[in-house]
Design a protein around this motif. Structure first.
Motif, PDB file in Angstrom:
ATOM      1  N   TRP A 145     -11.485  -8.382  -3.458  1.00  0.00           N
ATOM      2  CA  TRP A 145     -11.036  -7.000  -3.449  1.00  0.00           C
ATOM      3  C   TRP A 145     -12.181  -6.074  -3.079  1.00  0.00           C
ATOM      4  CZ3 TRP A 145     -12.917  -3.288  -6.856  1.00  0.00           C
ATOM      5  CH2 TRP A 145     -12.284  -2.050  -6.770  1.00  0.00           C
ATOM      6  N   PHE A 146     -13.342  -6.402  -3.640  1.00  0.00           N
ATOM      7  CA  PHE A 146     -14.509  -5.572  -3.386  1.00  0.00           C
ATOM      8  C   PHE A 146     -14.857  -5.537  -1.906  1.00  0.00           C
ATOM      9  CE2 PHE A 146     -18.597  -3.702  -4.124  1.00  0.00           C
ATOM     10  CZ  PHE A 146     -18.383  -3.029  -5.308  1.00  0.00           C
ATOM     11  N   SER A 147     -14.812  -6.686  -1.272  1.00  0.00           N
ATOM     12  CA  SER A 147     -15.195  -6.663   0.141  1.00  0.00           C
ATOM     13  C   SER A 147     -14.108  -6.010   0.991  1.00  0.00           C
ATOM     14  CB  SER A 147     -15.558  -8.059   0.649  1.00  0.00           C
ATOM     15  OG  SER A 147     -14.505  -8.938   0.410  1.00  0.00           O
ATOM     16  N   ASP A 148     -12.852  -6.092   0.543  1.00  0.00           N
ATOM     17  CA  ASP A 148     -11.789  -5.343   1.214  1.00  0.00           C
ATOM     18  C   ASP A 148     -12.092  -3.852   1.168  1.00  0.00           C
ATOM     19  OD1 ASP A 148     -10.293  -7.496   1.830  1.00  0.00           O
ATOM     20  OD2 ASP A 148      -8.696  -7.132   0.384  1.00  0.00           O
ATOM     21  N   VAL A 149     -12.318  -3.403  -0.037  1.00  0.00           N
ATOM     22  CA  VAL A 149     -12.494  -1.977  -0.282  1.00  0.00           C
ATOM     23  C   VAL A 149     -13.742  -1.439   0.406  1.00  0.00           C
ATOM     24  CG1 VAL A 149     -13.320  -0.499  -2.147  1.00  0.00           C
ATOM     25  CG2 VAL A 149     -11.119  -1.630  -2.345  1.00  0.00           C
ATOM     26  N   GLN A 150     -14.731  -2.316   0.505  1.00  0.00           N
ATOM     27  CA  GLN A 150     -15.985  -1.899   1.118  1.00  0.00           C
ATOM     28  C   GLN A 150     -15.824  -1.573   2.592  1.00  0.00           C
ATOM     29  OE1 GLN A 150     -18.952  -4.806   0.384  1.00  0.00           O
ATOM     30  NE2 GLN A 150     -20.116  -3.390  -0.881  1.00  0.00           N
ATOM     31  N   ARG A 151     -14.763  -2.096   3.169  1.00  0.00           N
ATOM     32  CA  ARG A 151     -14.549  -1.845   4.587  1.00  0.00           C
ATOM     33  C   ARG A 151     -13.901  -0.481   4.838  1.00  0.00           C
ATOM     34  NH1 ARG A 151     -12.080  -6.751   4.654  1.00  0.00           N
ATOM     35  NH2 ARG A 151     -13.635  -8.416   4.556  1.00  0.00           N
ATOM     36  N   LEU A 152     -13.416   0.137   3.782  1.00  0.00           N
ATOM     37  CA  LEU A 152     -12.823   1.472   3.954  1.00  0.00           C
ATOM     38  C   LEU A 152     -13.896   2.482   4.328  1.00  0.00           C
ATOM     39  CD1 LEU A 152     -10.517   1.614   0.792  1.00  0.00           C
ATOM     40  CD2 LEU A 152      -9.840   1.035   3.130  1.00  0.00           C
TER      41      LEU A 152
ATOM     42  N   LEU B 160      -3.185  -4.396  -8.081  1.00  0.00           N
ATOM     43  CA  LEU B 160      -3.962  -3.450  -7.286  1.00  0.00           C
ATOM     44  C   LEU B 160      -4.991  -4.177  -6.434  1.00  0.00           C
ATOM     45  CD1 LEU B 160      -4.702  -0.531  -6.664  1.00  0.00           C
ATOM     46  CD2 LEU B 160      -6.180  -0.538  -8.684  1.00  0.00           C
ATOM     47  N   MET B 161      -5.686  -5.116  -7.082  1.00  0.00           N
ATOM     48  CA  MET B 161      -6.748  -5.828  -6.371  1.00  0.00           C
ATOM     49  C   MET B 161      -6.191  -6.722  -5.283  1.00  0.00           C
ATOM     50  SD  MET B 161      -9.622  -6.772  -9.123  1.00  0.00           S
ATOM     51  CE  MET B 161     -10.655  -5.467  -9.791  1.00  0.00           C
ATOM     52  N   ARG B 162      -5.049  -7.332  -5.551  1.00  0.00           N
ATOM     53  CA  ARG B 162      -4.475  -8.211  -4.533  1.00  0.00           C
ATOM     54  C   ARG B 162      -4.039  -7.424  -3.302  1.00  0.00           C
ATOM     55  NH1 ARG B 162      -3.051 -12.315  -8.668  1.00  0.00           N
ATOM     56  NH2 ARG B 162      -1.472 -10.965  -9.556  1.00  0.00           N
ATOM     57  N   SER B 165      -7.369  -3.725   0.791  1.00  0.00           N
ATOM     58  CA  SER B 165      -7.519  -2.471   1.535  1.00  0.00           C
ATOM     59  C   SER B 165      -6.170  -1.908   1.985  1.00  0.00           C
ATOM     60  CB  SER B 165      -8.426  -2.684   2.741  1.00  0.00           C
ATOM     61  OG  SER B 165      -7.973  -3.797   3.466  1.00  0.00           O
ATOM     62  N   ARG B 166      -5.091  -2.635   1.652  1.00  0.00           N
ATOM     63  CA  ARG B 166      -3.780  -2.088   1.995  1.00  0.00           C
ATOM     64  C   ARG B 166      -3.458  -0.851   1.161  1.00  0.00           C
ATOM     65  NH1 ARG B 166      -2.573  -7.550   2.032  1.00  0.00           N
ATOM     66  NH2 ARG B 166      -1.786  -7.369  -0.075  1.00  0.00           N
ATOM     67  N   VAL B 167      -4.229  -0.625   0.092  1.00  0.00           N
ATOM     68  CA  VAL B 167      -4.027   0.590  -0.701  1.00  0.00           C
ATOM     69  C   VAL B 167      -4.050   1.798   0.198  1.00  0.00           C
ATOM     70  CG1 VAL B 167      -4.556   1.365  -3.030  1.00  0.00           C
ATOM     71  CG2 VAL B 167      -6.066  -0.294  -1.911  1.00  0.00           C
ATOM     72  N   GLN B 168      -4.946   1.720   1.172  1.00  0.00           N
ATOM     73  CA  GLN B 168      -5.117   2.844   2.089  1.00  0.00           C
ATOM     74  C   GLN B 168      -3.762   3.306   2.625  1.00  0.00           C
ATOM     75  OE1 GLN B 168      -7.523   1.918   5.414  1.00  0.00           O
ATOM     76  NE2 GLN B 168      -7.896   4.061   5.964  1.00  0.00           N
ATOM     77  N   LYS B 169      -2.981   2.328   3.093  1.00  0.00           N
ATOM     78  CA  LYS B 169      -1.655   2.629   3.631  1.00  0.00           C
ATOM     79  C   LYS B 169      -0.828   3.387   2.599  1.00  0.00           C
ATOM     80  CE  LYS B 169      -1.985   0.129   7.496  1.00  0.00           C
ATOM     81  NZ  LYS B 169      -2.267  -1.314   7.263  1.00  0.00           N
ATOM     82  N   VAL B 170      -0.752   2.804   1.435  1.00  0.00           N
ATOM     83  CA  VAL B 170       0.053   3.397   0.371  1.00  0.00           C
ATOM     84  C   VAL B 170      -0.417   4.809   0.087  1.00  0.00           C
ATOM     85  CG1 VAL B 170       0.819   3.162  -2.006  1.00  0.00           C
ATOM     86  CG2 VAL B 170       0.382   1.118  -0.643  1.00  0.00           C
ATOM     87  N   LEU B 171      -1.715   4.973   0.111  1.00  0.00           N
ATOM     88  CA  LEU B 171      -2.310   6.269  -0.163  1.00  0.00           C
ATOM     89  C   LEU B 171      -1.818   7.301   0.846  1.00  0.00           C
ATOM     90  CD1 LEU B 171      -4.209   5.755  -2.446  1.00  0.00           C
ATOM     91  CD2 LEU B 171      -6.096   6.388  -0.983  1.00  0.00           C
ATOM     92  N   GLU B 172      -1.944   6.937   2.117  1.00  0.00           N
ATOM     93  CA  GLU B 172      -1.524   7.860   3.177  1.00  0.00           C
ATOM     94  C   GLU B 172      -0.046   8.179   3.034  1.00  0.00           C
ATOM     95  OE1 GLU B 172      -2.607   5.546   6.452  1.00  0.00           O
ATOM     96  OE2 GLU B 172      -4.743   6.048   6.293  1.00  0.00           O
ATOM     97  N   PHE B 173       0.703   7.123   2.768  1.00  0.00           N
ATOM     98  CA  PHE B 173       2.135   7.261   2.604  1.00  0.00           C
ATOM     99  C   PHE B 173       2.453   8.237   1.462  1.00  0.00           C
ATOM    100  CE2 PHE B 173       6.220   5.574   0.948  1.00  0.00           C
ATOM    101  CZ  PHE B 173       6.975   5.936   2.049  1.00  0.00           C
ATOM    102  N   GLY B 174       1.834   7.953   0.324  1.00  0.00           N
ATOM    103  CA  GLY B 174       2.047   8.796  -0.855  1.00  0.00           C
ATOM    104  C   GLY B 174       1.714  10.243  -0.551  1.00  0.00           C
TER     105      GLY B 174
END
Lengths: 188, 188
Positions: A145-152, B160-162, B165-174
């Motif tokens: 997760w950390f390395s995913d997030v780090q790419r943001l 959340l961790m799983r 970086s797809r959170v980004q999408k959800v974030l934009e969407f939200g």
DNA sequence: TCGAACTTTCGGAAAGTTCCGAAATTATCG
DNA sequence: CGATAATTTCGGAACTTTCCGAAAGTTCGA
């Protein structure tokens, strides 16, 4: 050492903290100095400012290089090397996190992976292996997760962090909206 | 030390890593042993299993207690103390993160807060103070976010961790969905 | 309150780390 | 190719940490 007062306090504090961070006092002081310095410094200037021996500073800088925390530069008509900390504090944070991961967690992760391939004979080892699997799965999840997030982008990351636990709401919401098999998360 | 082979490897590895984690070899070994042990152990059993002196184990256990990483228990009709690691590996992770924060970042945060209240006279100190503010803001953001997220249920956190970086999408969407002044994030 | 069962503290030996100055090495310029 | 400036390595002194065994302290049942 005769630095302006605020700088001095900062440098001394980082020196003290050094031991807790797993680097030594000298290295902590050197990095603190580079971090607040308005321009790159050469080794001699660092010795001067901190009252350390030349050799000690040399070793300290090598240590910081191994952490990828310093930038090297040169002044025209001067062949000494000049050292500085990255401008962007987020870049420093990321490097720190990556290096710490590399040194502090990767070895354990690979040890766990190996251990999970075994077929333990002893019953205690069977229990131990189950525990190791729990630890392994957690570490994989967190570091992945950390390395995913780090790419943001830093900006996206900041926005995400400022949301704090409100993400949960968004998450639940998102779930409801796109409750379609095609968009389900990969694992679990 | 005569432990079953997998357990032994795990224990020795944690011993070696100990120094990188800021605890010593002995403490690392003790915790590794407790972590994989199918039942709580008393101090004597730990000495036995790891080949350490009684006093050394005593100090090591105190150290682990100060990290809030061990649980104490008692057996009926036996007044020795029995030690164990929490069952839930997420609980261990959280405790570790909290303690590390307390020891490794809080002192720096408070030093920075103090430093930011000053009005530096020296121009270099003015630059230094700007740099300190950048560091302060980053640390506040990261640790604040961390304590927010720590309050989530482990299950939510895993989800959340799983997502990575797809959170980004959800974030934009939200963002798009609730683009109403009333629901804007507090800070920016 | 005595004494047995545990636990912690203390003192010091051994091991490890830090840090200096001197010597060796490397890089750059004329 | 030297001469010289800059950096790194080396050897050892000072300091810190680790870890043991012995002594002191605590707790609890009888």
């Amino acid at each position: 050492m005769e630095l302006p007062p605020l700088t001095q306090r900062f440098v001394l504090h980082f020196g003290e903290m050094g031991s807790r961070w797993g680097i030594n006092r000298t290295v902590g002081q050197i990095y603190a100095l580079l971090y607040v310095s308005p321009q790159p410094l050469n080794a001699e200037e660092i010795c001067e400012a901190l009252g350390l021996s030349r050799s000690n500073v040399s070793v300290g800088l090598k240590e910081l290089e191994s952490w990828r925390l310093v930038r090297l530069s040169h002044q025209p008509g001067d062949r000494r090397e000049y050292f500085s900390a990255p401008e962007d504090v987020w870049a420093i944070f990321r490097t720190l996190a990556e290096e710490r991961r590399r040194r502090e967690v990767d070895p354990t992760l690979s040890m766990l992976r190996d251990a999970l391939l075994e077929s333990p004979g002893h019953p205690d080892d069977q229990h131990a292996q189950r525990r190791m699997r729990e630890m392994h799965d957690l570490i994989e999840l967190v570091t992945g997760w950390f390395s995913d997030v780090q790419r943001l982008e830093p900006e996206t990351l900041k926005r995400l962090m400022r949301m704090g636990s409100r993400v949960q709401k968004v998450l639940e919401f998102g779930d409801k909206v796109r409750a379609l098999p095609a968009r389900r998360a990969a694992k679990e």
